[in-house]
Design a protein around this motif. Structure first.
Motif: not given
Length: 268
Positions: A56-61, A72-74, A158-160
């Motif tokens: 979730t942190h990766v998606a937030e970054f 964003a989602g992962l 990774l979806n933005v």
């Protein structure tokens, strides 16, 4: 009547200079956002959080690194199907659930084909005729999906997303692809560490269960004079008859032995 005159060369040059300065300032800001997000990514550690929280942190970054992103989602895949799905915002989770439910969407395409896919008008994009209109009705119009590549190949995507149409230009896609490289290795490392941690926990549980079973076998041997093999067979039969795990049956034997010992002690 006086004919309108064209802007003077000086005013045209001034406007061009202002536009150039604005573009340069925006590019510098985008580069700063990317560096900050990559720095945050490098500080992530699974030891301080679980796999889903870390991803979730990766998606937030990612949402912070890519210009125009509203969320964003992962997704990590297991046997080519979504296994772990996280999101930086609730609307992202809703959109991703739609595409996984339909089996159609940019995330699925990016992971399956190992390439970046994007759209600036999901509602009318015929690449995903069922998914696109449903995403558009949620007010989500732009998407960029990037494959996440680990040591063993594509492990997810990774979806933005953006609520604005045509939100992701070539520069945004370039920054997204730059971010996706370390993000993929971070996700791969997190997945590997999580797997190792779960295996360690399973091994510890198995060793504990084995110790309980061995003690139960000893108690049954002392009570009936049977052999270890015979005691184990008795436990196994009870386990199968009651459809209960062998370790739970063994623990019940231990608990009963403790209860009897305490009762005898109380009678003295």
């Amino acid at each position: 009547m006086t004919e309108p005159t064209d802007p003077t060369p000086a005013s045209s040059d001034a406007a061009a200079a202002v536009a150039l300065d604005t573009a340069q300032d925006q590019a510098a800001e985008d580069d700063t956002d990317l560096r900050d997000s990559l720095a945050g990514l490098s500080r992530l550690t699974l030891g301080l959080t679980g796999l889903a929280d870390m991803l979730t942190h990766v998606a937030e970054f990612a949402a912070g690194a890519i210009p125009g992103a509203d969320g964003a989602g992962l997704t990590l895949l297991s046997e080519d199907w979504p296994d772990t799905v996280v999101a930086s915002a609730e609307f992202v989770r809703q959109v991703d659930e739609i595409q996984y439910g339909l089996g159609e969407g940019p995330c699925i395409t990016a992971a399956a084909e190992g390439r970046t896919v994007s759209s600036g008008s999901l509602g009318g994009d015929m690449a995903w005729p069922r998914f696109g209109p449903r995403a558009g009705r949620l007010g989500v119009h732009s998407v960029m999906s990037l494959p996440l590549v680990g040591a063993d190949g594509v492990l997810g995507s990774l979806n933005v997303y953006s609520h604005t149409k045509d939100a992701f230009d070539d520069r945004a896609i370039e920054l997204g692809e730059l971010f996706a490289i370390p993000a993929g290795f971070s996700a791969h490392s997190a997945q590997e560490l999580d797997t190792a941690r779960r295996l360690a926990a399973q091994l510890e549980t198995a060793l504990t269960s084995r110790a309980v079973i061995d003690r139960a076998i000893g108690i049954m041997m002392s009570r009936s004079g049977c052999t270890a093999a015979e005691a184990f067979d008795k436990l196994r039969v009870i386990s199968q008859t009651e459809n209960t795990k062998l370790a739970l049956v063994a623990q019940r034997v231990l608990d009963e032995a403790v209860r009897r010992a305490r009762a005898r002690r109380a009678e003295r």
